[in-house]
Design a protein around this motif. Sequence first.
Motif, PDB file in Angstrom:
ATOM      1  N   SER A   1       0.834  -1.202   0.000  1.00 22.81           N
ATOM      2  CA  SER A   1       0.000   0.000   0.000  1.00 22.81           C
ATOM      3  C   SER A   1       0.870   1.254   0.000  1.00 22.81           C
ATOM      4  O   SER A   1       0.523   2.256  -0.633  1.00 22.81           O
ATOM      5  CB  SER A   1      -0.962   0.003   1.186  1.00 22.81           C
ATOM      6  OG  SER A   1      -0.260   0.034   2.411  1.00 22.81           O
ATOM      7  N   GLY A   2       2.020   1.209   0.657  1.00 20.81           N
ATOM      8  CA  GLY A   2       2.956   2.334   0.620  1.00 20.81           C
ATOM      9  C   GLY A   2       3.522   2.565  -0.769  1.00 20.81           C
ATOM     10  O   GLY A   2       3.641   3.705  -1.232  1.00 20.81           O
ATOM     11  N   VAL A   3       3.868   1.476  -1.455  1.00 21.91           N
ATOM     12  CA  VAL A   3       4.392   1.594  -2.817  1.00 21.91           C
ATOM     13  C   VAL A   3       3.323   2.137  -3.755  1.00 21.91           C
ATOM     14  O   VAL A   3       3.592   3.024  -4.583  1.00 21.91           O
ATOM     15  CB  VAL A   3       4.921   0.222  -3.306  1.00 21.91           C
ATOM     16  CG1 VAL A   3       5.226   0.238  -4.790  1.00 21.91           C
ATOM     17  CG2 VAL A   3       6.150  -0.186  -2.515  1.00 21.91           C
ATOM     18  N   LEU A   4       2.102   1.628  -3.641  1.00 26.97           N
ATOM     19  CA  LEU A   4       1.009   2.134  -4.481  1.00 26.97           C
ATOM     20  C   LEU A   4       0.752   3.615  -4.224  1.00 26.97           C
ATOM     21  O   LEU A   4       0.578   4.394  -5.168  1.00 26.97           O
ATOM     22  CB  LEU A   4      -0.270   1.335  -4.216  1.00 26.97           C
ATOM     23  CG  LEU A   4      -0.343  -0.056  -4.822  1.00 26.97           C
ATOM     24  CD1 LEU A   4      -1.581  -0.783  -4.323  1.00 26.97           C
ATOM     25  CD2 LEU A   4      -0.354   0.031  -6.326  1.00 26.97           C
ATOM     26  N   ALA A   5       0.736   4.014  -2.964  1.00 27.55           N
ATOM     27  CA  ALA A   5       0.502   5.419  -2.629  1.00 27.55           C
ATOM     28  C   ALA A   5       1.637   6.293  -3.159  1.00 27.55           C
ATOM     29  O   ALA A   5       1.392   7.384  -3.682  1.00 27.55           O
ATOM     30  CB  ALA A   5       0.366   5.581  -1.115  1.00 27.55           C
ATOM     31  N   TRP A   6       2.867   5.830  -3.047  1.00 29.78           N
ATOM     32  CA  TRP A   6       4.014   6.606  -3.531  1.00 29.78           C
ATOM     33  C   TRP A   6       3.937   6.791  -5.044  1.00 29.78           C
ATOM     34  O   TRP A   6       4.160   7.892  -5.565  1.00 29.78           O
ATOM     35  CB  TRP A   6       5.321   5.928  -3.158  1.00 29.78           C
ATOM     36  CG  TRP A   6       6.507   6.731  -3.551  1.00 29.78           C
ATOM     37  CD1 TRP A   6       7.190   6.689  -4.724  1.00 29.78           C
ATOM     38  CD2 TRP A   6       7.137   7.740  -2.770  1.00 29.78           C
ATOM     39  NE1 TRP A   6       8.216   7.590  -4.725  1.00 29.78           N
ATOM     40  CE2 TRP A   6       8.207   8.253  -3.532  1.00 29.78           C
ATOM     41  CE3 TRP A   6       6.914   8.243  -1.492  1.00 29.78           C
ATOM     42  CZ2 TRP A   6       9.040   9.247  -3.060  1.00 29.78           C
ATOM     43  CZ3 TRP A   6       7.746   9.236  -1.025  1.00 29.78           C
ATOM     44  CH2 TRP A   6       8.799   9.730  -1.806  1.00 29.78           C
ATOM     45  N   ASN A   7       3.636   5.700  -5.767  1.00 31.68           N
ATOM     46  CA  ASN A   7       3.543   5.793  -7.225  1.00 31.68           C
ATOM     47  C   ASN A   7       2.370   6.663  -7.666  1.00 31.68           C
ATOM     48  O   ASN A   7       2.426   7.287  -8.724  1.00 31.68           O
ATOM     49  CB  ASN A   7       3.418   4.400  -7.842  1.00 31.68           C
ATOM     50  CG  ASN A   7       4.715   3.627  -7.732  1.00 31.68           C
ATOM     51  OD1 ASN A   7       5.785   4.198  -7.635  1.00 31.68           O
ATOM     52  ND2 ASN A   7       4.600   2.310  -7.729  1.00 31.68           N
ATOM     53  N   TRP A   8       1.331   6.690  -6.886  1.00 31.34           N
ATOM     54  CA  TRP A   8       0.153   7.469  -7.239  1.00 31.34           C
ATOM     55  C   TRP A   8       0.379   8.962  -6.967  1.00 31.34           C
ATOM     56  O   TRP A   8       0.075   9.818  -7.785  1.00 31.34           O
ATOM     57  CB  TRP A   8      -1.037   6.947  -6.461  1.00 31.34           C
ATOM     58  CG  TRP A   8      -2.366   7.523  -6.843  1.00 31.34           C
ATOM     59  CD1 TRP A   8      -2.678   8.191  -7.992  1.00 31.34           C
ATOM     60  CD2 TRP A   8      -3.558   7.461  -6.078  1.00 31.34           C
ATOM     61  NE1 TRP A   8      -3.999   8.542  -7.984  1.00 31.34           N
ATOM     62  CE2 TRP A   8      -4.567   8.112  -6.819  1.00 31.34           C
ATOM     63  CE3 TRP A   8      -3.875   6.927  -4.850  1.00 31.34           C
ATOM     64  CZ2 TRP A   8      -5.860   8.234  -6.352  1.00 31.34           C
ATOM     65  CZ3 TRP A   8      -5.170   7.032  -4.406  1.00 31.34           C
ATOM     66  CH2 TRP A   8      -6.152   7.690  -5.155  1.00 31.34           C
ATOM     67  N   ILE A   9       0.928   9.294  -5.796  1.00 27.83           N
ATOM     68  CA  ILE A   9       1.088  10.690  -5.371  1.00 27.83           C
ATOM     69  C   ILE A   9       2.421  11.275  -5.851  1.00 27.83           C
ATOM     70  O   ILE A   9       2.475  12.423  -6.285  1.00 27.83           O
ATOM     71  CB  ILE A   9       0.981  10.809  -3.833  1.00 27.83           C
ATOM     72  CG1 ILE A   9      -0.372  10.303  -3.347  1.00 27.83           C
ATOM     73  CG2 ILE A   9       1.233  12.239  -3.375  1.00 27.83           C
ATOM     74  CD1 ILE A   9      -1.545  11.113  -3.826  1.00 27.83           C
ATOM     75  N   GLU A  10       3.502  10.532  -5.756  1.00 27.07           N
ATOM     76  CA  GLU A  10       4.854  11.008  -6.041  1.00 27.07           C
ATOM     77  C   GLU A  10       5.109  12.374  -5.398  1.00 27.07           C
ATOM     78  O   GLU A  10       5.216  13.398  -6.075  1.00 27.07           O
ATOM     79  CB  GLU A  10       5.098  11.069  -7.547  1.00 27.07           C
ATOM     80  CG  GLU A  10       5.079   9.716  -8.208  1.00 27.07           C
ATOM     81  CD  GLU A  10       5.349   9.776  -9.691  1.00 27.07           C
ATOM     82  OE1 GLU A  10       5.609  10.870 -10.232  1.00 27.07           O
ATOM     83  OE2 GLU A  10       5.293   8.716 -10.311  1.00 27.07           O
ATOM     84  N   PRO A  11       5.212  12.391  -4.074  1.00 32.52           N
ATOM     85  CA  PRO A  11       5.327  13.664  -3.365  1.00 32.52           C
ATOM     86  C   PRO A  11       6.623  14.406  -3.701  1.00 32.52           C
ATOM     87  O   PRO A  11       7.690  13.812  -3.780  1.00 32.52           O
ATOM     88  CB  PRO A  11       5.302  13.245  -1.892  1.00 32.52           C
ATOM     89  CG  PRO A  11       5.734  11.837  -1.879  1.00 32.52           C
ATOM     90  CD  PRO A  11       5.297  11.242  -3.178  1.00 32.52           C
ATOM     91  N   ASP A  12       6.479  15.711  -3.903  1.00 37.40           N
ATOM     92  CA  ASP A  12       7.652  16.549  -4.145  1.00 37.40           C
ATOM     93  C   ASP A  12       7.634  17.799  -3.268  1.00 37.40           C
ATOM     94  O   ASP A  12       8.461  18.686  -3.438  1.00 37.40           O
ATOM     95  CB  ASP A  12       7.747  16.942  -5.617  1.00 37.40           C
ATOM     96  CG  ASP A  12       6.498  17.654  -6.119  1.00 37.40           C
ATOM     97  OD1 ASP A  12       5.513  17.707  -5.376  1.00 37.40           O
ATOM     98  OD2 ASP A  12       6.531  18.157  -7.257  1.00 37.40           O
TER      99      ASP A  12
ATOM    100  N   PHE B   1       6.007  19.356   0.873  1.00 40.07           N
ATOM    101  CA  PHE B   1       5.500  18.985   2.197  1.00 40.07           C
ATOM    102  C   PHE B   1       4.054  18.510   2.111  1.00 40.07           C
ATOM    103  O   PHE B   1       3.696  17.481   2.690  1.00 40.07           O
ATOM    104  CB  PHE B   1       5.608  20.184   3.154  1.00 40.07           C
ATOM    105  CG  PHE B   1       5.021  19.903   4.502  1.00 40.07           C
ATOM    106  CD1 PHE B   1       5.692  19.106   5.409  1.00 40.07           C
ATOM    107  CD2 PHE B   1       3.794  20.432   4.860  1.00 40.07           C
ATOM    108  CE1 PHE B   1       5.148  18.841   6.659  1.00 40.07           C
ATOM    109  CE2 PHE B   1       3.242  20.171   6.100  1.00 40.07           C
ATOM    110  CZ  PHE B   1       3.929  19.381   7.002  1.00 40.07           C
ATOM    111  N   PHE B   2       3.225  19.226   1.374  1.00 44.10           N
ATOM    112  CA  PHE B   2       1.812  18.839   1.272  1.00 44.10           C
ATOM    113  C   PHE B   2       1.640  17.565   0.437  1.00 44.10           C
ATOM    114  O   PHE B   2       0.717  16.790   0.659  1.00 44.10           O
ATOM    115  CB  PHE B   2       0.983  19.993   0.714  1.00 44.10           C
ATOM    116  CG  PHE B   2       0.893  21.143   1.671  1.00 44.10           C
ATOM    117  CD1 PHE B   2       0.192  21.022   2.854  1.00 44.10           C
ATOM    118  CD2 PHE B   2       1.540  22.342   1.391  1.00 44.10           C
ATOM    119  CE1 PHE B   2       0.125  22.071   3.753  1.00 44.10           C
ATOM    120  CE2 PHE B   2       1.478  23.395   2.277  1.00 44.10           C
ATOM    121  CZ  PHE B   2       0.768  23.266   3.475  1.00 44.10           C
ATOM    122  N   GLY B   3       2.543  17.339  -0.496  1.00 45.48           N
ATOM    123  CA  GLY B   3       2.544  16.081  -1.228  1.00 45.48           C
ATOM    124  C   GLY B   3       2.852  14.912  -0.307  1.00 45.48           C
ATOM    125  O   GLY B   3       2.267  13.838  -0.431  1.00 45.48           O
ATOM    126  N   ALA B   4       3.780  15.140   0.633  1.00 47.88           N
ATOM    127  CA  ALA B   4       4.116  14.100   1.605  1.00 47.88           C
ATOM    128  C   ALA B   4       2.943  13.827   2.542  1.00 47.88           C
ATOM    129  O   ALA B   4       2.677  12.671   2.888  1.00 47.88           O
ATOM    130  CB  ALA B   4       5.350  14.508   2.407  1.00 47.88           C
TER     131      ALA B   4
END
Length: 69
Positions: free
Chosen positions: A24-35, A37-40
């Motif tokens: 679920s962490g990998v899916l969330a990272w690939n979906w959001i790709e935070p760049d 603070f608010f992305g994180a």
Amino acid sequence: MNESNDGCFIAMLWVITILISILSGVLAWNWIEPDSFFGAIGFLIIWAILSKIGHFIAVALVAIFGGMK
């Protein structure tokens, strides 16, 4: 379930729980790709939601198959 299979069943549950959290962490990272603070923050929120859904499904499956004799 008998007592001889309980240890294997619990170990399998721990492995499944860890896999759900990682995937679920990998899916969330690939979906959001935070760049930013608010992305994180968005990533953490989506990760929590996906993890909760995955764990809910896993618990439902355990309840279904765990009750079978």
